[in-house]
Design an enzyme around this catalytic site. Sequence first.
Site, PDB file in Angstrom:
ATOM      1  N   GLU A 105      34.641  36.775  34.735  1.00 15.78           N
ATOM      2  CA  GLU A 105      35.647  37.836  34.753  1.00 15.78           C
ATOM      3  C   GLU A 105      36.424  37.935  33.447  1.00 15.78           C
ATOM      4  O   GLU A 105      36.694  39.034  32.967  1.00 15.78           O
ATOM      5  CB  GLU A 105      36.617  37.617  35.921  1.00 15.78           C
ATOM      6  CG  GLU A 105      36.059  38.000  37.285  1.00 15.78           C
ATOM      7  CD  GLU A 105      35.099  36.984  37.862  1.00 15.78           C
ATOM      8  OE1 GLU A 105      34.462  37.274  38.895  1.00 15.78           O
ATOM      9  OE2 GLU A 105      34.976  35.880  37.264  1.00 15.78           O
ATOM     10  N   HIS A 174      39.744  35.184  49.511  1.00 13.83           N
ATOM     11  CA  HIS A 174      39.284  36.571  49.510  1.00 13.83           C
ATOM     12  C   HIS A 174      40.300  37.502  50.172  1.00 13.83           C
ATOM     13  O   HIS A 174      39.977  38.648  50.485  1.00 13.83           O
ATOM     14  CB  HIS A 174      37.939  36.685  50.241  1.00 13.83           C
ATOM     15  CG  HIS A 174      36.803  36.064  49.508  1.00 13.83           C
ATOM     16  ND1 HIS A 174      36.658  34.710  49.378  1.00 13.83           N
ATOM     17  CD2 HIS A 174      35.745  36.608  48.847  1.00 13.83           C
ATOM     18  CE1 HIS A 174      35.559  34.441  48.684  1.00 13.83           C
ATOM     19  NE2 HIS A 174      34.989  35.575  48.346  1.00 13.83           N
TER      20      HIS A 174
END
Length: 374
Positions: A105, A174
């Site tokens: 990322e 998540h």
Amino acid sequence: MAAASCTLRSTPLPAAVGSPAARSLLAASTRPVRANQRCLVVKAQKRELMMWEALREGLDEEMERDPTVCLMGEDVGHYGGSYKVSHGLYKKYGDMRLLDTPICENGFMGMGVGAAMTGLRPIVEGMNMGFLLLAFNQISNNCGMLHYTSGGQFKVPMVIRGPGGVGRQLGAEHSQRLESYFQSIPGVQLVACSTAANSKALLKSAIRSDNPIIFFEHVLLYNVKGEVHGPDYCQCLERAELVREGTDVTIFCYSRMRYVVMQAVAELEKQGYNPEVVDLISLKPFDMETISKSIKKTRKAIIVEECMKTGGIGASLSAVIHESLFNELDHEVLRLSSQDVPTSYAYELEAATIVQPEKVVAAVHKVCGVRVAA
């Protein structure tokens, strides 16, 4: 920031774009939306799509309109995105405009910033917004600051988007709500979509903006259906949306909490209450014009968010309301937020972590007093 997000960039059309009628239609989509306008409206028959389809359509239209628009992230190309927002688009635009990246990322966020500095309009997708914490350095020190630290020599017209929020038993890592993390970064705007219609219209505006935009999509809203506008409709990024007019109390919300609030409103109406509901949409900056107008009418405010209570969006909004509109209030602002704990995997504990409709009903009772419908 570079330019007001309500002003859409006018991009020269390619030399060969089909028929004169097609060129006229494309040209209409590049006319600027001024700051005092809600949106650019061209009457057209509305269609019903799921939110993921609406986002995909908006992305497709902007990539076709502007060859500098590109998308990068994990599995955005051949796989079509973790929630199919870019499904099949690589066949139309090629592997370089829908670039599949490694699981890195910080690396591909930096690549997006560099692409934006050099003339492209990248959209960086986080497979899950929680993973973008790995790119926080790039978002803060580069994406948000380069326009300022370069003395205006560079713009960073990029969109950072992806699924976030508390899903259904996705576990703590998540189920991140990163609005509270990103709101303190100077130089970036925060936008949270909530319906099929505003998701497409807001995404189109975000892509055309010269500012870096963090665009929040909720993981549980991708299958929400609704009518969407045609290719010429864009919605102002800095405007809240009046969901329901009322007189008793103003309930501010955003993203999935819009639906939680409306479930509560259905019960409140039976009890004789008339609440006003405002979807914030713009989490930074706040639309103080709409917020102020509503509070001056109802004189009471409740903020409902999925973000954590400590340092969340509700904390910032509550502070602004108390500082700017204290004399307009008949009751202190109430905040309904998620518990300050990691989100549990167990369904019952997960549900207890976030705001439920009955909590909204109880908050209205507290602010307005308990009443019985006639």
